[in-house]
Design a protein around this motif. Structure first.
Motif, PDB file in Angstrom:
ATOM      1  N   VAL A   5      -0.442  14.428 -17.512  1.00  0.00           N
ATOM      2  CA  VAL A   5      -1.291  13.495 -18.250  1.00  0.00           C
ATOM      3  C   VAL A   5      -0.992  12.081 -17.766  1.00  0.00           C
ATOM      4  O   VAL A   5       0.175  11.688 -17.675  1.00  0.00           O
ATOM      5  N   VAL A   6      -2.049  11.341 -17.458  1.00  0.00           N
ATOM      6  CA  VAL A   6      -1.896   9.949 -17.026  1.00  0.00           C
ATOM      7  C   VAL A   6      -2.843   9.087 -17.847  1.00  0.00           C
ATOM      8  O   VAL A   6      -4.020   9.419 -18.013  1.00  0.00           O
ATOM      9  N   LEU A   7      -2.299   8.005 -18.351  1.00  0.00           N
ATOM     10  CA  LEU A   7      -3.097   6.991 -19.036  1.00  0.00           C
ATOM     11  C   LEU A   7      -3.255   5.823 -18.080  1.00  0.00           C
ATOM     12  O   LEU A   7      -2.280   5.375 -17.470  1.00  0.00           O
ATOM     13  N   TYR A   8      -4.474   5.340 -17.926  1.00  0.00           N
ATOM     14  CA  TYR A   8      -4.771   4.222 -17.032  1.00  0.00           C
ATOM     15  C   TYR A   8      -5.239   3.026 -17.856  1.00  0.00           C
ATOM     16  O   TYR A   8      -6.104   3.173 -18.721  1.00  0.00           O
ATOM     17  N   ARG A   9      -4.701   1.858 -17.564  1.00  0.00           N
ATOM     18  CA  ARG A   9      -5.130   0.621 -18.225  1.00  0.00           C
ATOM     19  C   ARG A   9      -5.765  -0.289 -17.185  1.00  0.00           C
ATOM     20  O   ARG A   9      -5.119  -0.740 -16.249  1.00  0.00           O
ATOM     21  N   TYR A  10      -7.063  -0.545 -17.367  1.00  0.00           N
ATOM     22  CA  TYR A  10      -7.774  -1.426 -16.443  1.00  0.00           C
ATOM     23  C   TYR A  10      -7.372  -2.878 -16.656  1.00  0.00           C
ATOM     24  O   TYR A  10      -7.210  -3.309 -17.793  1.00  0.00           O
ATOM     25  N   PRO A  11      -7.293  -3.651 -15.579  1.00  0.00           N
ATOM     26  CA  PRO A  11      -7.128  -5.092 -15.737  1.00  0.00           C
ATOM     27  C   PRO A  11      -8.395  -5.653 -16.400  1.00  0.00           C
ATOM     28  O   PRO A  11      -9.494  -5.132 -16.187  1.00  0.00           O
ATOM     29  N   GLU A  12      -8.253  -6.690 -17.185  1.00  0.00           N
ATOM     30  CA  GLU A  12      -9.404  -7.284 -17.864  1.00  0.00           C
ATOM     31  C   GLU A  12     -10.473  -7.754 -16.884  1.00  0.00           C
ATOM     32  O   GLU A  12     -11.659  -7.775 -17.216  1.00  0.00           O
ATOM     33  N   THR A  13     -10.066  -8.128 -15.687  1.00  0.00           N
ATOM     34  CA  THR A  13     -11.005  -8.646 -14.701  1.00  0.00           C
ATOM     35  C   THR A  13     -11.758  -7.556 -13.944  1.00  0.00           C
ATOM     36  O   THR A  13     -12.659  -7.859 -13.155  1.00  0.00           O
ATOM     37  N   MET A  14     -11.441  -6.299 -14.170  1.00  0.00           N
ATOM     38  CA  MET A  14     -12.085  -5.207 -13.439  1.00  0.00           C
ATOM     39  C   MET A  14     -13.504  -5.003 -13.951  1.00  0.00           C
ATOM     40  O   MET A  14     -13.728  -4.818 -15.145  1.00  0.00           O
ATOM     41  N   LEU A  92      -5.276  -2.950  -7.393  1.00  0.00           N
ATOM     42  CA  LEU A  92      -5.871  -3.687  -8.508  1.00  0.00           C
ATOM     43  C   LEU A  92      -4.934  -3.883  -9.690  1.00  0.00           C
ATOM     44  O   LEU A  92      -5.279  -4.552 -10.646  1.00  0.00           O
ATOM     45  N   GLY A  93      -3.783  -3.261  -9.640  1.00  0.00           N
ATOM     46  CA  GLY A  93      -2.839  -3.409 -10.743  1.00  0.00           C
ATOM     47  C   GLY A  93      -3.239  -2.657 -11.995  1.00  0.00           C
ATOM     48  O   GLY A  93      -2.985  -3.104 -13.113  1.00  0.00           O
ATOM     49  N   ILE A  94      -3.866  -1.493 -11.818  1.00  0.00           N
ATOM     50  CA  ILE A  94      -4.189  -0.651 -12.972  1.00  0.00           C
ATOM     51  C   ILE A  94      -2.871  -0.144 -13.542  1.00  0.00           C
ATOM     52  O   ILE A  94      -2.050   0.424 -12.824  1.00  0.00           O
ATOM     53  N   GLY A  95      -2.644  -0.348 -14.827  1.00  0.00           N
ATOM     54  CA  GLY A  95      -1.429   0.132 -15.471  1.00  0.00           C
ATOM     55  C   GLY A  95      -1.477   1.629 -15.680  1.00  0.00           C
ATOM     56  O   GLY A  95      -2.550   2.202 -15.871  1.00  0.00           O
ATOM     57  N   VAL A  96      -0.316   2.282 -15.635  1.00  0.00           N
ATOM     58  CA  VAL A  96      -0.271   3.729 -15.824  1.00  0.00           C
ATOM     59  C   VAL A  96       0.906   4.141 -16.698  1.00  0.00           C
ATOM     60  O   VAL A  96       1.924   3.449 -16.762  1.00  0.00           O
TER      61      VAL A  96
END
Length: 110
Positions: A5-14, A92-96
């Motif tokens: 399972v992976v959670l991805y957090r988009y940068p606000e600028t994406m 892009l620095g997507i958080g995981v």
């Protein structure tokens, strides 16, 4: 069965266009590995309670299922998945956040 399972957090600028492209490329890379038994992914569904924990919110939750640990290992080093990670997550620095579980460890509630 092993679940990854992976959670991805988009940068606000994406942009929304890039968000859609990421989800599409993630699914395509998953298919191309040839080792995944089942794949699901979905966007976060906002709730009022989210306001109290915004630092814990992620944009997308993805779940891959494998018959054994060797399949997960093969998946994790497959060039298609490495390409997605390099192109999207690192660039892009997507958080995981990650979690791997095995069926025998799951608690069943009825």
């Amino acid at each position: 069965m092993i679940a990854h399972v992976v959670l991805y957090r988009y940068p606000e600028t994406m942009s929304e266009t890039d968000r859609e492209r990421f989800r599409k490329e993630l699914a395509e890379a998953t298919r191309s590995t040839g080792v995944v038994e089942r794949f699901t992914a979905g966007r976060h569904v906002p709730l009022p309670a989210d306001d109290a924990a915004t630092e814990s919110l992620y944009s997308v939750a993805a779940r891959w299922e494998f018959t054994d640990l060797e399949q997960l290992r093969a998946f994790s080093v497959h060039p298609a998945m490495s390409g997605v990670v390099d192109a999207w997550v690192r660039r892009l620095g997507i958080g995981v956040a990650f979690a791997n579980t095995a069926d025998e460890e799951h608690e069943v509630w009825t």
